[in-house]
Design an enzyme around this catalytic site. Structure first.
Site, PDB file in Angstrom:
ATOM      1  N   GLY A  91       1.117  42.481 -39.749  1.00  0.00           N
ATOM      2  CA  GLY A  91       0.056  41.859 -40.531  1.00  0.00           C
ATOM      3  C   GLY A  91      -1.297  42.463 -40.222  1.00  0.00           C
ATOM      4  O   GLY A  91      -2.154  42.589 -41.111  1.00  0.00           O
ATOM      5  N   ARG A 119       4.058  37.276 -46.901  1.00  0.00           N
ATOM      6  CA  ARG A 119       2.891  36.710 -46.231  1.00  0.00           C
ATOM      7  C   ARG A 119       1.662  36.754 -47.142  1.00  0.00           C
ATOM      8  O   ARG A 119       1.506  37.666 -47.962  1.00  0.00           O
ATOM      9  CB  ARG A 119       2.635  37.434 -44.911  1.00  0.00           C
ATOM     10  CG  ARG A 119       3.760  37.186 -43.912  1.00  0.00           C
ATOM     11  CD  ARG A 119       3.619  37.974 -42.639  1.00  0.00           C
ATOM     12  NE  ARG A 119       2.523  37.502 -41.808  1.00  0.00           N
ATOM     13  CZ  ARG A 119       2.245  37.988 -40.602  1.00  0.00           C
ATOM     14  NH1 ARG A 119       2.983  38.966 -40.105  1.00  0.00           N
ATOM     15  NH2 ARG A 119       1.238  37.517 -39.901  1.00  0.00           N
ATOM     16  N   ASP A 312      -1.097  32.598 -31.334  1.00  0.00           N
ATOM     17  CA  ASP A 312       0.147  33.338 -31.088  1.00  0.00           C
ATOM     18  C   ASP A 312       0.931  32.803 -29.896  1.00  0.00           C
ATOM     19  O   ASP A 312       2.105  33.147 -29.716  1.00  0.00           O
ATOM     20  CB  ASP A 312      -0.148  34.826 -30.879  1.00  0.00           C
ATOM     21  CG  ASP A 312      -0.515  35.529 -32.175  1.00  0.00           C
ATOM     22  OD1 ASP A 312      -0.147  35.024 -33.244  1.00  0.00           O
ATOM     23  OD2 ASP A 312      -1.184  36.581 -32.107  1.00  0.00           O
ATOM     24  N   LYS A 339       3.053  32.995 -40.338  1.00  0.00           N
ATOM     25  CA  LYS A 339       3.239  34.082 -39.394  1.00  0.00           C
ATOM     26  C   LYS A 339       4.537  34.820 -39.747  1.00  0.00           C
ATOM     27  O   LYS A 339       5.039  34.711 -40.872  1.00  0.00           O
ATOM     28  CB  LYS A 339       3.266  33.525 -37.967  1.00  0.00           C
ATOM     29  CG  LYS A 339       1.920  32.978 -37.506  1.00  0.00           C
ATOM     30  CD  LYS A 339       0.916  34.092 -37.316  1.00  0.00           C
ATOM     31  CE  LYS A 339      -0.385  33.611 -36.730  1.00  0.00           C
ATOM     32  NZ  LYS A 339      -1.342  34.721 -36.483  1.00  0.00           N
ATOM     33  N   ARG A 343       6.468  29.266 -38.152  1.00  0.00           N
ATOM     34  CA  ARG A 343       6.686  29.000 -36.732  1.00  0.00           C
ATOM     35  C   ARG A 343       6.796  27.508 -36.421  1.00  0.00           C
ATOM     36  O   ARG A 343       7.454  27.142 -35.442  1.00  0.00           O
ATOM     37  CB  ARG A 343       5.606  29.666 -35.887  1.00  0.00           C
ATOM     38  CG  ARG A 343       5.816  31.174 -35.785  1.00  0.00           C
ATOM     39  CD  ARG A 343       4.839  31.854 -34.857  1.00  0.00           C
ATOM     40  NE  ARG A 343       5.147  33.291 -34.796  1.00  0.00           N
ATOM     41  CZ  ARG A 343       4.284  34.218 -34.449  1.00  0.00           C
ATOM     42  NH1 ARG A 343       3.045  33.880 -34.110  1.00  0.00           N
ATOM     43  NH2 ARG A 343       4.644  35.495 -34.421  1.00  0.00           N
ATOM     44  N   ARG A 385       7.832  36.532 -31.222  1.00  0.00           N
ATOM     45  CA  ARG A 385       7.268  35.515 -30.328  1.00  0.00           C
ATOM     46  C   ARG A 385       8.214  34.328 -30.153  1.00  0.00           C
ATOM     47  O   ARG A 385       8.249  33.698 -29.097  1.00  0.00           O
ATOM     48  CB  ARG A 385       5.900  35.072 -30.832  1.00  0.00           C
ATOM     49  CG  ARG A 385       4.923  36.241 -30.965  1.00  0.00           C
ATOM     50  CD  ARG A 385       3.494  35.870 -30.765  1.00  0.00           C
ATOM     51  NE  ARG A 385       2.622  37.008 -31.052  1.00  0.00           N
ATOM     52  CZ  ARG A 385       2.327  37.963 -30.178  1.00  0.00           C
ATOM     53  NH1 ARG A 385       2.872  37.940 -28.975  1.00  0.00           N
ATOM     54  NH2 ARG A 385       1.516  38.958 -30.518  1.00  0.00           N
TER      55      ARG A 385
END
Length: 425
Positions: A91, A119, A312, A339, A343, A385
């Site tokens: 991104g 996105r 994040d 994201k 998430r 992540r």
């Protein structure tokens, strides 16, 4: 990949270079005159996408293990790419590069992988169009692939509806090619790596409160940049040391920029045992070593202006909260929905599968901590992540856990599992 539980973690670790700073070092070096040399660069998939795009735009770049050398072409030295520019899963690449391409005297097509193509890009399309840019989504849905016509831009004052360093940086980079000063005001201050690094290259850029301003057509000069360790990567080992009993980990050279250190502040609110050592500065960025020892965590409320400084790190914060005593509430984090995965949904689904008491909300989650976690098969939905956060959860779960598509960590931390294994005691 199966992650086994751990009785104790001990040792020292040097984490990879900061992803956000690594991206920007290549971009700004490409727009500068002369040589930019970057050490401790993050050789993750996202940052390699940035290198690939600028090579296609005519910038010679040498990529070695120890140093990245960018032979800058100057602010007006980029050349049209013969092929579509591919940002991969990044991104940062697609949004910041859009601002640069909007000011070029040639047209470009910029795309990314399937995740990037879902996105939201309207958040950059809107201000770039306000500046006079010719930019649109090829599919008519304000998503990548993006068609960017380039051309003459006008300076504006843009009030961003979201606190996003990607939006802010996109507009500021377009402002390099505008006819007057460009400024961006955010609802809260997002990470300021663009402002710090661009000023070191010679840009006239100022910040006051949540507003950043940049003057057009500066003379940028190549620099030597040392990239500090990525606090987002450090967060997983910070959490591991706190959660696994009888653990002590020293994490070296972690960037602690105050627009990025929300994880440390949130952990402190949870009564974490963290000590800062050897505080110093690297390439205008504050850095320190973090000594982290296991302890009992307490629930807390994470909200408001701290959210952009830890957006994040919320996946690993949710894992910490699942093991903490009491209730943790995370809110004002609707940005998590856009994201690499949604998430909020991904965190809640996987923590529930492990036995956590967690409920999703529109802008975050509520976690009633202290319930034992157990083995589960974790689907990170190709989100690096999420995979790393649940690898840490596995260390304290009965029976560990299996992480599907575990290789997605290569986006930001290719040696993550190797470094984690080195700490088993």
């Amino acid at each position: 990949m199966f992650i086994k539980p751990s009785r104790s973690l001990k040792g020292e670790i040097h984490i990879p270079g900061d992803k956000s700073i690594s991206h920007r070092s290549v971009m700004f070096g490409a727009l500068a005159d002369g040589l930019t040399e970057v050490t401790h660069f993050l050789h993750g998939a996202d940052c390699l996408s940035t290198i690939s795009c600028f090579k296609q735009l005519g910038v010679p770049i040498e990529n070695t293990k120890d140093c990245i050398r960018i032979y800058g072409k100057g602010l007006h030295g980029l050349r049209p790419s013969a092929a579509i520019l591919d940002a991969g899963n990044s991104g940062t690449t697609i949004r910041l590069l859009s601002g640069i391409l909007a000011g070029q005297p040639f047209a470009s097509t910029l795309t990314g992988d399937a995740s990037i193509q879902k996105r939201p890009m309207k958040r950059i399309i809107t201000p770039l169009r306000e500046m006079g840019a010719d930019i649109s989504g090829s599919s008519g849905n304000d998503c990548a692939p993006l068609q960017i016509g380039g051309g003459r831009l006008h300076g504006i004052h843009y009030t961003s509806p979201v606190a996003s360093a990607q939006v802010k940086s996109c507009v500021l980079l377009a402002g390099l090619y505008a006819d007057d000063t460009t400024s961006v005001t955010e609802p809260s201050l997002s990470r300021n790596h663009t402002e710090l690094m661009l000023s070191s290259f010679g840009a006239q850029i100022t910040s006051q409160g949540t507003t950043a301003c940049i003057c057009p057509d500066p003379k940028l000069t190549g620099q030597k940049i040392e990239v500090p360790g990525d606090i987002s990567s450090a967060a997983y080992f910070l959490a591991a040391a706190l959660l696994v009993p009888n653990s002590e980990i020293l994490i070296h050279d972690v960037g602690i920029n105050p627009t990025r250190d929300g994880i440390i502040r949130a952990a402190a609110a949870m009564q974490a045992d963290i000590t800062k050592l050897n505080e110093h500065t690297i390439s205008k960025e504050p850095v320190c070593d973090l000594l982290v020892r296991s302890c009992s965590l307490k629930g807390t409320v994470i909200e408001g202006d701290i959210i952009p400084a830890l957006i994040d790190e919320i996946p690993i914060l949710a894992v910490m909260a699942a093991f903490a005593d009491g209730t943790t509430v995370i809110k004002d984090a609707a940005e998590l929905k856009v994201k690499e995965s949604n998430r909020i949904e991904t965190i809640v689904t996987n923590l529930k599968a492990m036995g956590a008491d967690i409920t999703a909300t529109d802008d975050g989650m509520i976690i009633h901590g202290g319930k034992p976690l157990h083995h589960a098969v974790i689907d990170p939905r190709n989100d690096h992540r999420i995979a790393m956060a649940f690898a840490i959860a596995s260390l304290c779960a009965e029976g560990g856990a299996e992480i599907r598509h575990a290789e997605c960590v290569n986006i930001s931390y290719p040696k993550f599992y190797e470094d984690l294994n080195s700490l088993y005691f």
